[in-house]
Enzyme design. Sequence first.
Site, short mmCIF file in Angstrom:
data_model
loop_
_atom_site.label_atom_id
_atom_site.label_comp_id
_atom_site.label_asym_id
_atom_site.label_seq_id
_atom_site.Cartn_x
_atom_site.Cartn_y
_atom_site.Cartn_z
N GLU A 193 0.96 -0.98 0.00
CA GLU A 193 0.04 0.12 -0.01
C GLU A 193 0.90 1.25 -0.13
OE1 GLU A 193 -3.39 0.90 3.00
OE2 GLU A 193 -2.01 2.27 3.73
N TYR B 224 -6.95 7.00 -0.46
CA TYR B 224 -7.78 8.00 -0.86
C TYR B 224 -8.30 8.68 0.14
CZ TYR B 224 -11.88 9.63 -3.47
OH TYR B 224 -12.88 10.34 -3.97
N ALA C 263 -10.47 10.75 2.92
CA ALA C 263 -11.72 10.07 3.36
C ALA C 263 -12.68 11.69 2.91
CB ALA C 263 -12.00 10.36 4.89
N HIS D 233 -8.30 2.86 -3.61
CA HIS D 233 -9.05 2.90 -2.52
C HIS D 233 -10.12 3.95 -3.07
CE1 HIS D 233 -6.04 1.35 0.49
NE2 HIS D 233 -5.89 0.84 -0.70
N ARG E 63 -15.92 2.52 3.53
CA ARG E 63 -16.88 3.65 4.08
C ARG E 63 -15.92 4.94 4.34
NH1 ARG E 63 -18.86 3.53 10.01
NH2 ARG E 63 -16.79 4.47 10.23
N ALA F 70 -19.91 0.41 3.61
CA ALA F 70 -19.09 -0.06 2.30
C ALA F 70 -19.77 -0.85 1.44
CB ALA F 70 -17.86 -0.39 3.07
N HIS G 273 -13.95 -3.68 14.17
CA HIS G 273 -13.95 -2.37 13.90
C HIS G 273 -14.46 -1.64 14.97
CE1 HIS G 273 -15.56 1.44 12.19
NE2 HIS G 273 -14.59 0.98 11.39
N LYS H 35 -21.24 -7.35 3.14
CA LYS H 35 -20.39 -6.69 2.23
C LYS H 35 -19.74 -7.55 1.09
CE LYS H 35 -16.46 -4.63 4.00
NZ LYS H 35 -15.85 -3.65 4.69
N GLN I 230 5.65 6.51 15.11
CA GLN I 230 4.60 5.55 14.77
C GLN I 230 4.01 4.80 15.92
OE1 GLN I 230 6.84 3.33 12.00
NE2 GLN I 230 5.14 2.71 10.81
P1 FAD Z 1 -17.62 -0.61 6.72
O1 FAD Z 1 -17.39 -1.96 6.18
O2 FAD Z 1 -18.92 0.05 6.30
O3 FAD Z 1 -17.97 -0.94 8.44
C1 FAD Z 1 -17.68 0.12 9.21
C2 FAD Z 1 -18.74 -0.04 10.53
O4 FAD Z 1 -19.99 -0.31 9.97
C3 FAD Z 1 -18.45 -1.43 11.05
O5 FAD Z 1 -18.36 -1.16 12.42
C4 FAD Z 1 -19.41 -2.39 10.49
O6 FAD Z 1 -19.76 -3.57 11.46
C5 FAD Z 1 -20.59 -1.52 10.47
N1 FAD Z 1 -21.36 -1.91 9.15
C6 FAD Z 1 -20.90 -2.01 7.90
N2 FAD Z 1 -22.19 -2.69 7.34
C7 FAD Z 1 -23.13 -2.47 8.12
C8 FAD Z 1 -24.61 -2.59 7.85
N3 FAD Z 1 -25.05 -2.97 6.65
N4 FAD Z 1 -25.64 -2.19 8.94
C9 FAD Z 1 -25.23 -1.92 10.14
N5 FAD Z 1 -23.65 -1.67 10.38
C10 FAD Z 1 -22.71 -1.87 9.15
N6 FAD Z 1 -9.74 5.29 5.19
C11 FAD Z 1 -9.67 6.19 4.21
O7 FAD Z 1 -9.98 7.24 4.40
N7 FAD Z 1 -8.99 6.15 3.26
C12 FAD Z 1 -8.20 4.83 2.69
O8 FAD Z 1 -7.55 4.64 1.84
C13 FAD Z 1 -8.51 4.14 3.69
N8 FAD Z 1 -7.82 2.62 3.39
C14 FAD Z 1 -7.94 1.52 4.02
C15 FAD Z 1 -7.51 0.24 3.62
C16 FAD Z 1 -7.76 -0.78 4.83
C17 FAD Z 1 -6.98 -2.23 4.22
C18 FAD Z 1 -8.39 -0.67 6.02
C19 FAD Z 1 -8.71 -1.85 6.80
C20 FAD Z 1 -8.99 0.55 6.10
C21 FAD Z 1 -8.79 1.53 5.56
N9 FAD Z 1 -9.28 2.95 5.69
C22 FAD Z 1 -9.20 3.87 4.87
C23 FAD Z 1 -10.13 3.29 6.96
C24 FAD Z 1 -11.50 2.99 6.80
O9 FAD Z 1 -12.27 3.92 6.00
C25 FAD Z 1 -12.34 3.10 8.28
O10 FAD Z 1 -11.72 1.93 9.20
C26 FAD Z 1 -13.77 3.19 8.17
O11 FAD Z 1 -14.06 3.47 9.61
C27 FAD Z 1 -14.69 1.90 7.98
O12 FAD Z 1 -14.37 1.61 6.73
P2 FAD Z 1 -15.08 0.33 6.01
O13 FAD Z 1 -14.93 0.25 4.63
O14 FAD Z 1 -14.37 -0.91 6.92
O15 FAD Z 1 -16.64 0.31 6.60
#
Ligand code: FAD
Length: 290
Positions: free
Chosen positions: A17, A49, A51, A78, A108, A124, A148, A164, A211
Amino acid sequence: MKISEMFNNGRPVFSFEVFPPKRTSPIESIYEVLDELGQLKPDFISVTYGAAGNVANTDTIDICAGIKEKYGIESMAHLTCVHATKESVDIILDDLRKRNVNNILALRGDIVEGLEPQKDFLHASDLTSYIKSKGDFGVSGACYPEVHMDAESMREDIANLKTKVEAGAEHLVSQLFFDNNCFYDFIEKVRIAGINVPVEAGIMPVTNKKQIERMVSMCGASLPAKFSKVMQRFENNPEALRDAGIAYAINQIVDLVANGVDGIHIYTMNNPYIARKISEGVKNVIGHDI
Ligand code: FAD
């Protein structure tokens, strides 16, 4: 090539990454990093990317396109959705298509202070199904071996992860962790829940004091005694700390591969020296040809 198709080659997938340079640095500065990462021949490189779009959307797309064109390496863009609308996502998908970038990590993102979230995509999984309805993109998702922070329980988080995957995520990348046992417990639960897509383990080499402090305060990853002792012992000796952080990451990877991990995703922090040391340290373990 879709990233999910890379998991059939008889060895763990090995990926990196990177993040776009800060606004104060020229976009070209990323190519100094990529020139070196490219020599390590990862299976793919993902590009983060902002947020809130605080890093221009086009930077992520430009860098992803450059990785493919300049180095012949697959890339993954991303894309976050909490502050996005369907219209803004459509523009990005069009751009990605035009630039031949066809793998997306659908996220998300976190709500940015002072900015109202939009209503088009709550999770997401909403973005995942939307992207899937818009063309032939490979879609990946994030997952959290230590839950999370918004989820009430691991059970709830894994149920949402399943949603998802059912929405179209074909591959998952994990949040960083320092205790492999957390990852193994998580994978067991994920498989019991009927989630069968490949899961790459996210590895963050911790190589400087700043870090460590950030890790402790923000990501909630457990710090095993072995890790904390190493960090405390060498925190005031930058060279020793760097060597120790690299060695710790290599040890994690060796153990993960021995336990049958699908893939290793290195959070390089745009540091090619560290990526090289790790790649060289595990190339025979992974069966990766540098
Ligand atoms: P989701 O999958 O939507 O989950 C978020 C929360 O919502 C979880 O607690 C989940 O249990 C809950 N949830 C999910 N679906 C539902 C549903 N249908 N109903 C109710 N609750 C639900 N952030 C950035 O800004 N830019 C990046 O480039 C970036 N890259 C990342 C790369 C990786 C590998 C990881 C692990 C994280 C990254 N992040 C990045 C951080 C990420 O955006 C945050 O962790 C964010 O809080 C959650 O994103 P998610 O896509 O996992 O969300």
